[in-house]
Design a protein around this motif. Structure first.
Motif, PDB file in Angstrom:
ATOM      1  N   GLN A  24      23.313  41.744  39.894  1.00 42.26           N
ATOM      2  CA  GLN A  24      24.440  41.946  39.386  1.00 42.26           C
ATOM      3  C   GLN A  24      25.255  43.032  39.974  1.00 42.26           C
ATOM      4  O   GLN A  24      26.459  42.804  40.192  1.00 42.26           O
ATOM      5  N   VAL A  27      26.716  41.683  43.262  1.00 41.73           N
ATOM      6  CA  VAL A  27      27.804  40.861  43.165  1.00 41.73           C
ATOM      7  C   VAL A  27      28.831  41.563  42.871  1.00 41.73           C
ATOM      8  O   VAL A  27      29.914  41.131  43.621  1.00 41.73           O
ATOM      9  N   PHE A  28      28.938  42.568  42.065  1.00 38.39           N
ATOM     10  CA  PHE A  28      30.334  43.336  41.750  1.00 38.39           C
ATOM     11  C   PHE A  28      30.423  44.252  42.919  1.00 38.39           C
ATOM     12  O   PHE A  28      31.685  44.294  43.332  1.00 38.39           O
ATOM     13  N   ALA A  30      30.401  43.366  46.112  1.00 39.61           N
ATOM     14  CA  ALA A  30      30.923  42.334  46.820  1.00 39.61           C
ATOM     15  C   ALA A  30      32.305  41.827  46.239  1.00 39.61           C
ATOM     16  O   ALA A  30      33.151  41.714  47.095  1.00 39.61           O
ATOM     17  N   LEU A  31      32.226  41.798  45.014  1.00 43.18           N
ATOM     18  CA  LEU A  31      33.419  41.449  44.489  1.00 43.18           C
ATOM     19  C   LEU A  31      34.839  42.500  44.841  1.00 43.18           C
ATOM     20  O   LEU A  31      35.807  42.073  44.927  1.00 43.18           O
ATOM     21  N   ILE A  32      34.263  43.741  44.654  1.00 46.55           N
ATOM     22  CA  ILE A  32      35.193  44.758  45.057  1.00 46.55           C
ATOM     23  C   ILE A  32      35.795  44.558  46.424  1.00 46.55           C
ATOM     24  O   ILE A  32      36.889  44.962  46.629  1.00 46.55           O
ATOM     25  N   ALA A  34      35.622  41.992  48.150  1.00 45.08           N
ATOM     26  CA  ALA A  34      36.570  40.820  48.427  1.00 45.08           C
ATOM     27  C   ALA A  34      38.072  41.061  47.939  1.00 45.08           C
ATOM     28  O   ALA A  34      38.821  40.537  48.498  1.00 45.08           O
ATOM     29  N   MET A  35      38.120  41.812  46.969  1.00 47.75           N
ATOM     30  CA  MET A  35      39.462  41.995  46.447  1.00 47.75           C
ATOM     31  C   MET A  35      40.188  43.010  47.335  1.00 47.75           C
ATOM     32  O   MET A  35      41.552  43.254  47.043  1.00 47.75           O
ATOM     33  N   GLN A  53      41.696  45.940  44.605  1.00 51.08           N
ATOM     34  CA  GLN A  53      40.433  46.391  44.349  1.00 51.08           C
ATOM     35  C   GLN A  53      40.096  47.377  43.006  1.00 51.08           C
ATOM     36  O   GLN A  53      38.964  47.460  42.562  1.00 51.08           O
ATOM     37  N   GLY A  56      38.607  45.453  40.373  1.00 55.32           N
ATOM     38  CA  GLY A  56      37.187  45.086  40.702  1.00 55.32           C
ATOM     39  C   GLY A  56      36.444  46.212  39.786  1.00 55.32           C
ATOM     40  O   GLY A  56      35.351  46.113  39.331  1.00 55.32           O
ATOM     41  N   ALA A  60      33.915  46.081  36.640  1.00 51.48           N
ATOM     42  CA  ALA A  60      32.556  46.612  36.872  1.00 51.48           C
ATOM     43  C   ALA A  60      31.993  47.302  35.772  1.00 51.48           C
ATOM     44  O   ALA A  60      30.868  47.089  35.125  1.00 51.48           O
TER      45      ALA A  60
END
Length: 197
Positions: A24, A27-28, A30-32, A34-35, A53, A56, A60
């Motif tokens: 988890q 994933v977060f 990576a999400l930040i 990607a943003m 960002q 994100g 989180a």
């Protein structure tokens, strides 16, 4: 004479994450990252960019809670510090820390911690109004506070000018707060207990 055992003070165990927790967190982080792909827009004279960002970062804390959410932000920042250009505009952490946006970047850490700690207190119901308030204080006030201090240290602008630069970020950041709250409410409804682990 019997030996008397003196009670030992309990040792605090180090923070441990399960494999699921680490997934988890990854994933977060990576999400930040990607943003940051849409890039950044620099407004005004402060040189601080507007970036997606921050959404994100708010997510989180609002979704994962204080422990895992802050870990995700720290992992992301660590990756930028070793030279990965994951910040908006293809910047690295070292580049950002050398510029006027250093305080805003550092502010992500206490913001995530604040949002995560208070979010766990309103679960499992996650009332929308309280979620909005928590995300707004953490995602705006905490980040702006640390960011403004960074501006004062990194630039020659005065206190009121430094505070005033935050005005350009407020409309977009309010949208991020609303989006994060809606997403967090849906996630906690579907996966109760996610922020407490």
């Amino acid at each position: 004479m019997e030996d008397i055992e003196t009670p030992r003070s309990p040792r605090k165990s180090p923070v441990r994450f399960s494999a699921r927790d680490m997934a988890q967190i990854a994933v977060f982080a990576a999400l930040i990252a990607a943003m940051g792909l849409p890039g950044a827009i620099t407004v005004g004279f402060s040189g601080v960019p507007i970036t997606v960002q921050t959404l994100g970062v708010i997510l989180a804390g609002a979704v994962l809670g204080a422990r895992k959410g802050t870990a995700a932000v720290l992992v992301f920042l660590a990756l930028t510090m070793i030279g990965l250009p994951l910040l908006s505009g293809g910047r690295t952490g070292l580049t950002a820390l050398a510029g006027p946006s250093a305080g805003y970047l550092v502010g992500w850490i206490p913001a995530t911690l604040f949002i995560g700690l208070l979010t766990t207190r309103i679960l499992p119901k996650y009332p929308t109004a309280l979620g909005l308030l928590i995300n707004a204080i953490g995602g705006l006030f905490v980040i702006y506070l640390v960011g403004t201090l960074g501006l004062l240290l990194r630039t020659d602008i005065g206190v009121w000018a430094a505070i005033g630069t935050n005005g350009a970020f407020i409309p977009g950041d309010l949208v991020k707060v609303v989006v994060a709250t809606v997403v967090a409410k849906g996630v906690h409804r579907a996966y109760p207990g996610l922020a407490g682990g």
